[in-house]
Each structure stands twice: as C-alpha cells, then as structure tokens.
Scaffold this active site. Structure first.
Site, short mmCIF file in Angstrom:
data_model
loop_
_atom_site.label_atom_id
_atom_site.label_comp_id
_atom_site.label_asym_id
_atom_site.label_seq_id
_atom_site.Cartn_x
_atom_site.Cartn_y
_atom_site.Cartn_z
N GLU A 45 -7.60 3.11 -0.76
CA GLU A 45 -7.36 3.86 0.47
C GLU A 45 -7.10 5.32 0.13
O GLU A 45 -6.57 5.64 -0.93
CB GLU A 45 -6.15 3.30 1.22
CG GLU A 45 -6.38 1.92 1.76
CD GLU A 45 -5.21 1.41 2.58
OE1 GLU A 45 -5.37 0.37 3.23
OE2 GLU A 45 -4.14 2.04 2.58
N ASP A 88 0.26 -5.30 4.75
CA ASP A 88 -1.18 -5.07 4.70
C ASP A 88 -2.04 -6.26 4.24
O ASP A 88 -2.36 -7.12 5.00
CB ASP A 88 -1.45 -3.84 3.84
CG ASP A 88 -0.90 -2.59 4.53
OD1 ASP A 88 -0.46 -2.70 5.67
OD2 ASP A 88 -0.91 -1.52 3.92
N LYS A 89 -2.42 -6.30 2.95
CA LYS A 89 -3.41 -7.27 2.48
C LYS A 89 -2.87 -8.70 2.45
O LYS A 89 -3.64 -9.65 2.37
CB LYS A 89 -3.92 -6.90 1.09
CG LYS A 89 -4.42 -5.47 0.97
CD LYS A 89 -5.43 -5.11 2.03
CE LYS A 89 -5.69 -3.62 2.10
NZ LYS A 89 -4.57 -2.82 2.61
N ASP A 127 0.80 -1.22 0.00
CA ASP A 127 0.00 0.00 0.00
C ASP A 127 0.84 1.28 0.00
O ASP A 127 0.45 2.28 -0.59
CB ASP A 127 -0.94 0.01 1.21
CG ASP A 127 -2.06 -1.01 1.05
OD1 ASP A 127 -2.02 -1.77 0.08
OD2 ASP A 127 -2.97 -1.04 1.91
N SER A 157 -6.22 4.13 5.00
CA SER A 157 -5.04 3.46 5.52
C SER A 157 -5.16 3.36 7.02
O SER A 157 -5.79 4.19 7.68
CB SER A 157 -3.80 4.27 5.16
OG SER A 157 -2.71 3.90 5.97
#
Length: 572
Positions: free
Chosen positions: A449, A128-129, A86, A475
């Site tokens: 985001e 993150d993901k 991200d 975020s």
C-alpha cells in the site's frame, strides 16, 4: 446424548469409536468430560496479538464466543493465527508482508481446522487483511461458520475535531512541507488512537466488516459498535450460540455466499465509499466459493450503486458515528428499498437479508447515511478503470473527490521509497502523474500500500494537483486521484512497466478509462526491449508467495480456488 448427529460431522474421526480412544485421551487431559467430547467441536479462531490496537480486544471477545458455544451444547476450542497490521507495516519494507498475511491467515486456519477435525468455525478478526483471510478460510472449508469483527477504534480529539491515524500520516506530510511544528505533530500522534480497535474511518477493516454483514456471514449490527463497548461481547456471545444453530440446520458458508450475496457485498463497498482493497478481497473470497467475480465484474456493481454513507476519508464521519446512526441495518434497509440489493440471500441468522430487516426503518434524524433518493453522488465511491495502460483493470476511490478526470505527464519510480523521497523533497510538479511500479503481487513482492506517499502529498496541500498510479495497492485511508491494482503489473511486462518520464496519461473516472498516449506499435516495441527483474526476496515466505501468486484482478490468490477442488473439508 447430543441433539447433533456426529456421524456426519468431521469430529467423528477424533471423538467416536474405539479407534478414537487416543484422541479422546488428549481431550480428557485438557479437562473436558465425556459430554463435551460427544458434542460438536467448534474452532474459535482469533487474530489476537499485541501488534496493534485492532487486535488486542480479540482475546477477551473470544472468551465470550466460547461461552455462547458452550451454552448452546457445543465444545469450543480456541486457537490464534497471525495478523500483519497495515498501520505499523506502512511506508517501509514491512508492508510487503501485509497482503501475504491474508493467505497465511486463511492457510493456517484451514490447517488447524483440518488437522483437528473441527466441525464449525467462529472467526474473530480486527485488522485489514485478517478479515478477508478469515472469511476466505470459512468459504474454503465450508463448515458452518460465523465471522465476528473486533470493532473499530474510538476517534481521537484534537482541537475540537475527531482525528484518526490518517490525520497523523497527513500530518507527517505537513511537517515535511514546513507547515506543521514537530511539537504539534507529536501532540496529534498521542491522541489520534485512544482505544482498542481497528482504524475508525471507512478504511479496509471497516469496509470488510460491512462486507461481512452484507454478504451474510456476520450477525446483523455486529460490525458496528466500537471495540471498547461492552455490547461487542454480547454479539460475540450471540455468534457462539448462532454457529450451533448453523450446525443443526447444516447451513454452510457457500449456501450463504452466492453470486447474489457477493453483488450485495460490492454494493455496500460502493455505497459507503469503502476501501479499494475490497476490489482485491471480493474476487479472492468468491474464488474460494467457486464463483467468478473478478475486478471488472465488481466494478460493474460499483458503477450502478449510489454513494450514500458520508464516511472518512472522503467524508466526515467515522465508524462510531455510523453505529450511532443505526449501522449496517439502516444502510441495507435503504439499499433494499431502493432495489440495489438482493433481499432473498440467506444469512447466518438462518433468515434472509429481507427477513433480518423486518421492522428496520430508515432513520431520518441521523446525518451519516443518506437515502438513495438523495445520494452524495449517483454512482459509487469506488470506480473500476480499464484501458491500454491497464488491460486487466485498475481501481480508484472517488468518494469526496472534486476532479474525476486528469491528464498529466508520467513521473516514473520503480519502488515506493524513491517516490516518497521525491514527494518529501517536493521534487514533483503540479499536473504530474506519479507512477510507482514493480510493487505488484509478484513485483514487490506483496503488493504494498502507498499510504505514506499519498498522505504526504495531501499533507503538502497538493492532493488535488497531482495523480498517482501504481500496480501496488492503496490504503483504505488514501484520498486523492490515486489509481491502484493496475494490471498486468510491471513485473510481468505490463504496460505500466513500459512507461517513460513524460508519457502523457489520461485517467477518466467518469467513463472508467485509463490510457497512455502511445500507439500499440510503440508499446510493442518497448515490450521487446523490456526484461524481467529479480527482487531482493529470493528465499522465505515472500519468495514463495511471488512464485505462486496470480493477477490482482482475480484477487491475487496463490491457489486455484474451489473450481479445482475434488472434495470439500466439511464432507470428509
């Protein structure tokens, strides 16, 4: 002979009997012997790549996992999947790929495990993901699994203060407002991220790392140490050993991730002032286990949880500080003693949460984690909202915020770029509620985001004077009155898509409401005049995602989840 019963393991299809001779020949070609072929085969899935610092340590750590598996009489087979990071995807069209990557990670791990009939999984993730994506795959496959976090980045230092990448995003806003010299901006960007590891505050990666321990899929304290620390490799090795114990005892992810375990996970998100993205990932993970746990249900847990960890962006400390304070065991200890979590939930140690915490005492000498008797605030750092503007719900991070109620006039933008340009030019007023729509899962597509925009507002010193709402995401590093996940999204005719400039909106994070001052009749009349829009993504992965993605409040999933399955991979 091995102590494991191969007749009940998926790898029997490629390692046992005369008909498996061609498959075994491939294993011999890779240097394995008969003993290794007869052992359980463990997939070691890593999100290693050179896209960002949160991923570059994972290859090293995967080798430590493999050594642990081998020492415990297993045969590790390493493979990699993607990550979209991200921090690099932020603020441009690349962010449309971020949430989609969660599904790609889960799908690619599933396909690799299914295709090669691996018996168990250790999943390593950093950014993150990739964390929820890896845990979703574990729950979907339901083979014995352990999650391992690559660790956080060390904080940078600038003018005797700890800094993170969020300080760089906010510095961009200060520079745009004429309050920061370009040379100082460059000086901050060069020191903010000094090592390998994921972003250091309680942003999405560290939030979901805390979830991995709270929900029982990761070894105790394994999420805490920064990525460069050698102790991380010790936890990686231990994870490899532990997964073999899970195979022997036939303890699977769905035995661990019960409804109560998901409630524990939501409690930890709220207690740490974690990322609003957890309100998307927990419902998605729950669906993979056949459990209903939507945004509204997650928000109910948030509402009754004290906020007790003083972590950035709403607080003062970073992940390294939480590690030195005692990490998740200290946090879980005080939550368990306060009656906020279920202590009888099973974990990958083969013991319950309460058993894992035996001998752990609250450390009164540290400043990061507060006792539940003296919280930073009595309710969680993340709040769910609902109202005529968000019938399916929305989410806001209130950790560190002074103002919890806001009424203002809508200033509508149909994409993030237009909103960022207006903010960059100072083309908005105090009291405005900036609306960014058509950025939801379908409408983006990909549910971007909005950190670049929110950080720019804060960098201009106006974070407390305006609010921002979106059907997209924020975020974990976003701060200020920023409401995301508004559903239904604009692309399917949700109320956010019917707003006009000047409409009066009231956000109330105390009572959990978000409403526009319009009658049902007026909203219905506007809906008649509304028509759907096409995006610029009419082929490829983002188009495919937009066709199948579900609503945000259910996790923005692209498949029905475990409730519709007729077999589980682990039982083939």
């Amino acid at each position: 002979m091995t102590k494991f019963d191969k007749s009940k393991l998926p790898s029997r299809y490629v390692t046992v009997g005369p008909e498996s001779a061609p498959h075994r020949s491939y294993y011999y070609a890779m240097g394995l012997g008969t003993k290794e072929i007869e052992q359980p085969v463990v997939g070691v899935a890593s999100c290693w790549n050179e896209a960002a610092p949160g991923n570059i340590e994972l290859m090293r750590q995967a080798q430590a996992v493999k050594r642990g598996v081998a020492e415990a009489d297993g045969t590790p087979r390493e493979f990699c999947t993607i990550t979209v990071t991200d921090g690099i995807a932020m603020g441009h069209q690349g962010m449309k790929s971020s949430l989609v990557s969660r599904e790609a990670i889960a799908d690619s791990v599933e396909l690799t495990m299914r295709g090669h009939c691996y018996d168990a999984l250790v999943g390593l993730a950093g950014c993150d993901k990739s964390l929820p994506g890896m845990m979703m795959a574990m729950l979907r496959l339901n083979v014995p699994s352990i999650f391992y976090y690559g660790g956080s980045i060390l904080p940078g230092r600038y003018k005797d203060k700890d800094v993170t990448v969020i300080d760089v995003f906010e510095a961009v806003g200060k520079h745009a407002a004429g309050n920061l010299d370009i040379r100082e901006l460059h000086a901050i960007e060069k020191v903010a991220c000094p090592s390998a590891g994921a972003c250091g505050g309680q942003y999405t990666a560290n939030t979901m790392a805390c979830v991995s321990e709270a929900i029982g899929l990761a070894l105790p304290l394994s999420s805490a140490a920064p990525a460069p620390y050698e102790s991380r490799d010790e936890y990686a090795h231990a994870s490899g050993v532990a997964v073999m114990n899970l195979i022997e005892k036939n303890i699977r992810p769905r035995d661990i991730c019960t409804r109560e375990a998901f409630e524990n996970a939501a409690t930890v998100v709220a207690a740490t002032g974690g990322s609003t993205n957890a309100g998307l990932h927990l419902p998605a993970m729950a669906s993979e286990a056949g459990i209903d746990f939507n945004l509204e249900e997650v928000a109910e847990i948030f509402k009754k949880t004290p906020y007790i960890a003083d972590l950035k962006p709403g607080g003062n400390y970073v992940a390294k500080d939480m590690y030195e304070a005692g990490g998740m065991p200290i946090l879980l200890r005080t939550l368990l003693d306060g009656g906020y979590i279920h202590g009888d939930c099973m974990t990958v140690t083969g013991k319950t949460i309460a058993e894992n915490l035996e001998g752990v005492a609250f450390n009164a000498d540290q400043k990061v984690i507060y006792p539940v008797s003296n919280p930073l605030s009595p309710t969680g750092g993340v709040v769910g909202l609902k109202g005529n503007l968000a019938p399916e719900g929305a989410i806001v991070k209130v950790a560190g915020m002074k103002t919890l109620q806001f009424t203002g006039a809508a200033r509508c933008f149909d994409c993030e770029e237009d909103a960022f340009k207006a903010v960059e030019n100072g083309d908005y007023k105090d009291g405005d509620i900036i609306v960014i729509r058509y950025e939801g899962p379908k409408g983006g597509p990909g549910m971007r985001e909005m950190l670049a925009t929110t950080a720019a507002i804060y960098g201009q010193g106006r974070g407390e004077t305006v609010a921002l709402i979106t059907d997209g995401r924020f975020s974990g590093g976003t701060r200020g009155f920023c409401v995301g996940h508004i559903g239904p999204e604009a692309a399917v005719g949700g109320p956010i898509g019917l707003l006009k400039d000047g409409d009066m909106i009231t956000i109330d994070a105390v009572n959990g409401t978000i409403d526009v001052d319009l009658s049902d009749a007026e909203l219905a009349a506007r809906k008649k005049d509304w028509s759907p829009r096409k995006t610029d993504y009419n082929t490829g992965a983002l188009w495919k995602y937009a066709q199948g993605v579900g609503p945000a409040y259910k996790g923005a999933l692209t498949h029905p989840g475990a409730k519709d399955e007729t077999h589980v991979y682990a039982d083939i």
